[in-house]
Write an enzyme that holds these catalytic residues in place. Structure first.
Site, mmCIF file in Angstrom:
data_model
loop_
_atom_site.group_PDB
_atom_site.id
_atom_site.type_symbol
_atom_site.label_atom_id
_atom_site.label_comp_id
_atom_site.label_asym_id
_atom_site.label_seq_id
_atom_site.Cartn_x
_atom_site.Cartn_y
_atom_site.Cartn_z
ATOM 1 N N ASP A 279 0.836 -1.205 0.000
ATOM 2 C CA ASP A 279 0.000 0.000 0.000
ATOM 3 C C ASP A 279 0.871 1.255 0.000
ATOM 4 O OD1 ASP A 279 -1.942 1.911 0.264
ATOM 5 O OD2 ASP A 279 -2.504 1.381 2.332
ATOM 6 N N LYS A 286 1.642 7.946 0.423
ATOM 7 C CA LYS A 286 2.050 7.996 1.824
ATOM 8 C C LYS A 286 3.435 8.618 1.955
ATOM 9 C CE LYS A 286 -0.300 3.758 3.408
ATOM 10 N NZ LYS A 286 -1.178 4.346 4.426
ATOM 11 N N ASP A 297 0.105 -5.122 4.617
ATOM 12 C CA ASP A 297 -1.276 -4.702 4.396
ATOM 13 C C ASP A 297 -2.135 -5.819 3.774
ATOM 14 O OD1 ASP A 297 -3.019 -2.646 4.921
ATOM 15 O OD2 ASP A 297 -2.783 -1.686 2.970
ATOM 16 N N ASP A 356 -5.697 6.465 -0.696
ATOM 17 C CA ASP A 356 -5.079 5.665 0.359
ATOM 18 C C ASP A 356 -6.132 4.928 1.202
ATOM 19 O OD1 ASP A 356 -3.057 4.575 1.846
ATOM 20 O OD2 ASP A 356 -2.601 6.405 2.977
ATOM 21 N N GLU A 358 -7.969 2.554 0.425
ATOM 22 C CA GLU A 358 -8.198 1.528 -0.604
ATOM 23 C C GLU A 358 -8.737 0.219 -0.052
ATOM 24 O OE1 GLU A 358 -5.439 1.827 0.924
ATOM 25 O OE2 GLU A 358 -4.870 -0.252 1.290
ATOM 26 N N ARG A 360 -11.028 -0.444 2.171
ATOM 27 C CA ARG A 360 -12.500 -0.502 2.220
ATOM 28 C C ARG A 360 -13.081 -0.702 0.824
ATOM 29 N NH1 ARG A 360 -12.258 5.296 4.973
ATOM 30 N NH2 ARG A 360 -10.410 4.233 5.730
HETATM 31 N N1 BES Z 1 -3.253 0.162 5.144
HETATM 32 C C1 BES Z 1 -3.645 1.397 5.689
HETATM 33 C C2 BES Z 1 -3.923 1.331 7.188
HETATM 34 C C3 BES Z 1 -2.774 0.976 8.091
HETATM 35 C C4 BES Z 1 -2.149 1.951 8.837
HETATM 36 C C5 BES Z 1 -2.362 -0.330 8.232
HETATM 37 C C6 BES Z 1 -1.126 1.628 9.690
HETATM 38 C C7 BES Z 1 -1.328 -0.647 9.092
HETATM 39 C C8 BES Z 1 -0.716 0.323 9.823
HETATM 40 C C9 BES Z 1 -4.910 1.908 5.000
HETATM 41 O O1 BES Z 1 -5.077 1.517 3.685
HETATM 42 C C10 BES Z 1 -4.840 3.398 4.999
HETATM 43 O O2 BES Z 1 -3.975 3.918 4.358
HETATM 44 N N2 BES Z 1 -5.746 4.040 5.715
HETATM 45 C C11 BES Z 1 -5.780 5.448 5.807
HETATM 46 C C12 BES Z 1 -7.191 5.905 5.553
HETATM 47 C C13 BES Z 1 -7.347 7.378 5.386
HETATM 48 C C14 BES Z 1 -6.685 7.829 4.111
HETATM 49 C C15 BES Z 1 -8.811 7.724 5.376
HETATM 50 C C16 BES Z 1 -5.308 5.835 7.201
HETATM 51 O O3 BES Z 1 -5.665 5.142 8.152
HETATM 52 O O4 BES Z 1 -4.572 6.789 7.323
HETATM 53 ZN ZN ZN Z 2 -4.104 -0.210 3.129
HETATM 54 MN MN MN Z 3 -4.072 2.855 2.337
#
Ligand code: BES
Ligand code: ZN
Ligand code: MN
Length: 506
Positions: A279, A286, A297, A356, A358, A360
């Site tokens: 991811d 990111k 992920d 990001d 993604e 969901r």
């Molecule tokens: N894979 C990430 C969530 C994640 C964060 C997993 C830390 C493991 C450790 C997910 O896809 C993500 O990027 N979520 C974002 C959502 C936001 C953009 C609404 C997040 O949590 O920042």
């Molecule tokens: Zn993710």
């Molecule tokens: Mn993400």
């Protein structure tokens, strides 16, 4: 690791190391001061005699994970005696025992010891439960994530053989043997999952993950179908494809089916897993700092594949189908962009606010597909949000449930499995955040309550099917080593899910 049972008297057992639990029974109440503060969990007089001095010296306190190694213990046939502290006797349970077995493995293997015998505590937990917990904890403790160290073979420190010593002969030997095998299946499945999660993204692409699922399914005699981009488009999985379209690596839709004879046809469990093999965040990229961790992920998907392995071997009479959505999330000239609108398999339209968010998206279509396949109850697992880490830290995974009865079942299973999870809310009030100007919903909203927002989004796709969502972002990867487990993939949620599935057996 070989495992075998023994009902010999602990002091008479020939082994490289005999492991015995010690518990802290100290009380605040001054009137009980003459009671022993530390007790050894074996009624074998020779063992008690051998530890008497070290216990009365106050070097051994029984504190959780405290280890004391004695050489050539007097009166014992074992070469060594390891005392492991189990903490307060009052709160000691199978969950602690599981961790102690992992602690014993990690302590002894670092000293180049290859085999040992663990004495099941006599009073603290029922024998069958204790035995299972020891097997599970030992296998989990034996896992080493240093896959690509070139000196791995010379340094490969692992326990080869574990003997579990059950006291007395009042037990049903067959039942104990079964408990040991069950513990082994679950723990090896947990390590199977950890193995997938541990691999970096260049060695665990969606295609490789699908191959690994197929190979495992063939080994345990389970049906596994894997599909690529064509099928994803044909099923009109616009949300899943929206993520996958940005990568040169083809996505994979993995479907594992377990359909035993004699299962009730009214119940069909669906396990849906997020498997984003890397991811980057996509166009909403990111920051570089810590991005390497996004190789894990795919842990939700890897968990579901591991659960299916355990189920296929334990053979409960309940129909289960797993749907795993595997893809990379990459920025590229083909990648989806903020503001794009995708039409999900269910027909609902989604405005992509943040590429990001993604997980969901892939899960939305995974949930719809599981419903289409006839699943009556859904559970998904995903490393879904950073926000769940803000809420619960690295200790508890987040549970969301649309149905209280289903939650109760899961909570029971979770307690049995000894995994830490905490329920978070799904009130209708949170739904306002989903609103979009142009489509049915947005994929990302405000910063606050981010884990709940993601769950509310998924709920739209579970629709009226009872559903549980597990957010394992903070718990799927151990940020640091613990006495009982290495740093790296944890295999969280697998044991709870296996127990949960077994609970539906007809
Ligand atoms: N894979 C990430 C969530 C994640 C964060 C997993 C830390 C493991 C450790 C997910 O896809 C993500 O990027 N979520 C974002 C959502 C936001 C953009 C609404 C997040 O949590 O920042
Ligand atoms: Zn993710
Ligand atoms: Mn993400």
């Amino acid at each position: 690791m070989n495992t075998n049972l023994s009902s010999s008297v602990p002091s008479q057992l020939e082994t490289d190391c005999l492991v015995v639990v010690v518990l802290d029974r100290s009380e605040k109440d001054q009137s009980k001061k003459d009671k022993p503060a530390v007790t050894v969990e074996s009624s074998d007089d020779a063992v008690r005699e051998a530890v008497k001095d070290v216990i009365s010296s106050a070097e051994v306190t029984g504190k959780a994970f405290e280890t004391t190694l004695l050489h050539r213990p007097a009166g014992l046939k074992a070469k060594r005696l390891l005392l492991v502290g189990g903490g307060k006797a009052k709160t000691f349970s199978a969950a602690e025992l599981r961790k102690l077995a992992g602690t014993a493995v990690r302590t002894l293997k670092s000293k180049s010891i290859r085999s040992f015998a663990f004495v099941v505590p006599e009073t603290a937990v029922p024998a069958g439960q204790g035995l299972r917990a020891i097997v599970e904890g030992a296998f989990v403790g034996n896992f080493d994530p240093g896959y690509y160290k070139s000196d791995r073979n010379e340094k490969d420190q692992k326990i080869d053989a574990l003997t579990i010593v059950v006291h007395g002969d009042a037990h049903d030997a067959k039942a104990l043997e079964r408990a040991m095998q069950a513990g082994r299946i679950v723990a090896e499945s947990q390590n199977f999952t950890r193995d997938l999660v541990n691999e970096p993204s260049n060695r665990m692409t969606p295609t490789i993950m699908a191959e690994r699922a197929k190979k495992m399914a063939a080994e345990v005699g389970m049906n596994c179908e894997t599909y690529g981009a064509d099928k994803i488009k044909q099923l009109k999985m616009g949300a899943f494809w929206g993520v996958a379209q940005g990568s040169d690596e083809p996505p994979a839709l993995i479907v594992l089916r377990y359909d035993p004879v004699g299962a009730a046809d009214k119940i069909h469990l669906g396990l849906v897993g997020k498997a984003v093999t890397f991811d980057t965040g996509g166009i909403s990229i990111k920051p570089a700092d810590g991005m390497e961790k996004m190789k894990y992920d795919m842990a939700g998907g890897a968990t579901m594949i591991g659960v299916m392995r355990a189920i296929a071997l334990l053979k409960p009479k309940v129909k289960v189908t797993a749907v795993i959505c595997a893809t990379e999330n990459m920025p590229s000239g083909k990648a989806q962009k903020p503001g794009d609108v995708q039409i999900a398999m269910s027909g609902k339209s989604i405005e992509i606010i943040n590429t990001d968010a993604e997980g969901r998206l892939v899960l939305a279509d995974g949930l719809s597909y599981a419903r289409q396949l006839g699943c009556t109850h859904l559970v998904d697992a995903a490393t879904l949000t950073g926000a769940v880490v803000v809420a619960l830290g690295y200790v508890n995974a987040g549970i969301f449930a649309s149905d209280d009865q289903m939650y109760e079942r899961f909570a029971n299973a979770n307690k049995q499995a000894g995994e830490k999870m905490w329920r978070l809310p799904l009130d209708d009030e949170y739904k306002d955040n989903l609103k979009s100007n142009i489509a049915d919903m947005v994929n990302a909203g405000s910063r606050w309550g981010g884990a709940i927002f993601a769950a509310m989004f998924l709920k739209e796709f579970a629709e009226d099917t009872p559903w549980i969502h597990l957010d394992i972002a903070g718990t799927a990867w151990m940020e640091e080593a613990k006495p009982w487990i290495a740093k790296g993939p944890s295999g969280i949620a697998l044991r709870s899910l296996v127990e949960f599935v077994k609970g539906w057996e007809s």
